[in-house]
Write an enzyme that holds these catalytic residues in place. Structure first.
Site, PDB file in Angstrom:
ATOM      1  CB  SER A 124      39.967  34.967  23.936  1.00  0.00           C
ATOM      2  OG  SER A 124      40.855  33.906  23.728  1.00  0.00           O
ATOM      3  CG  HIS A 175      39.864  37.247  27.856  1.00  0.00           C
ATOM      4  ND1 HIS A 175      40.472  36.256  28.598  1.00  0.00           N
ATOM      5  CD2 HIS A 175      40.268  37.049  26.576  1.00  0.00           C
ATOM      6  CE1 HIS A 175      41.207  35.506  27.804  1.00  0.00           C
ATOM      7  NE2 HIS A 175      41.102  35.977  26.580  1.00  0.00           N
TER       8      HIS A 175
END
Length: 200
Positions: A124, A175
């Site tokens: 991610s 993220h």
């Protein structure tokens, strides 16, 4: 810079992630937290006490369960092909890997400050780095290309939002760290490109 016609790096990364996922499933289960840590997932005690900082890299290629890897790989396919063809394979590979590692560094620092002891893995942070690079690119290319790139970016973001909603635990620090890193790399690369062009 010669643009990549075939997105070799994107294809390789997807193949590598899927291959590692299947290998761990054959050895046990990607839902087994201890097994995932054994094969390179991030967990703060191991990293700080044993100095196993190589996990900052290896955890990028591990995924918890089928839903996790499918959503990540579909997102990588959508945005990876676009950015690799626009910027070239080398810059794309560097953006992906550096974003993933620095996203994990920020995640580790955040977990340490907040005293969070969780297991973290997944591509991610690296994929958010690609999002960040694409967002920067979208502001400097032609209007016609902007529309296509923006559509791709929106699809990728929606896929990740869906993944976050389904996930039981989301590493928002990784993220955000990956996203900011990817955007910064793209800004620096574009600045260097303009300087080189000006010198010529």
């Amino acid at each position: 810079m010669k643009r990549a016609q075939i997105p070799y790096v994107t294809i390789f990364l997807i193949g590598m992630n899927v291959g590692i996922f299947l290998a761990i499933e054959l050895l046990g289960s990607t839902a087994d937290s201890d097994l995932m840590v054994r094969y390179g997932a991030m967990r703060m005690p191991e990293m700080l006490e044993d100095h196993s900082y190589w996990r900052l890299f290896t955890s990028m290629f591990l995924h918890f369960g089928t839903g996790h890897i499918i959503s990540n790989m579909v997102s990588l396919l959508v945005v990876g092909i676009s950015l690799e063809r626009e910027e070239g394979s080398l810059r794309f590979a560097l953006t992906y890997l550096i974003s993933g590692v620095l996203g994990n560094v920020i995640s580790l620092i955040y977990d340490h400050i907040m005293n969070i002891n969780c297991i973290s893995a997944g591509a991610s942070g690296a994929i958010y780095g690609v999002f960040g690079a694409m967002l920067v690119t979208e502001f400097v290319i032609s209007r016609e290309k902007k529309k296509d790139l923006l559509r791709i970016l929106c699809v990728g973001v929606l896929l990740f939002m869906w993944n976050d909603q389904k996930a039981g635990s989301v590493d928002y620090a990784a993220h955000l760290g990956g996203f900011l890193t990817g955007g910064l790399i793209q800004l620096v690369a574009m600045g260097l490109g303009r300087k080189k062009k000006g010198d010529e």
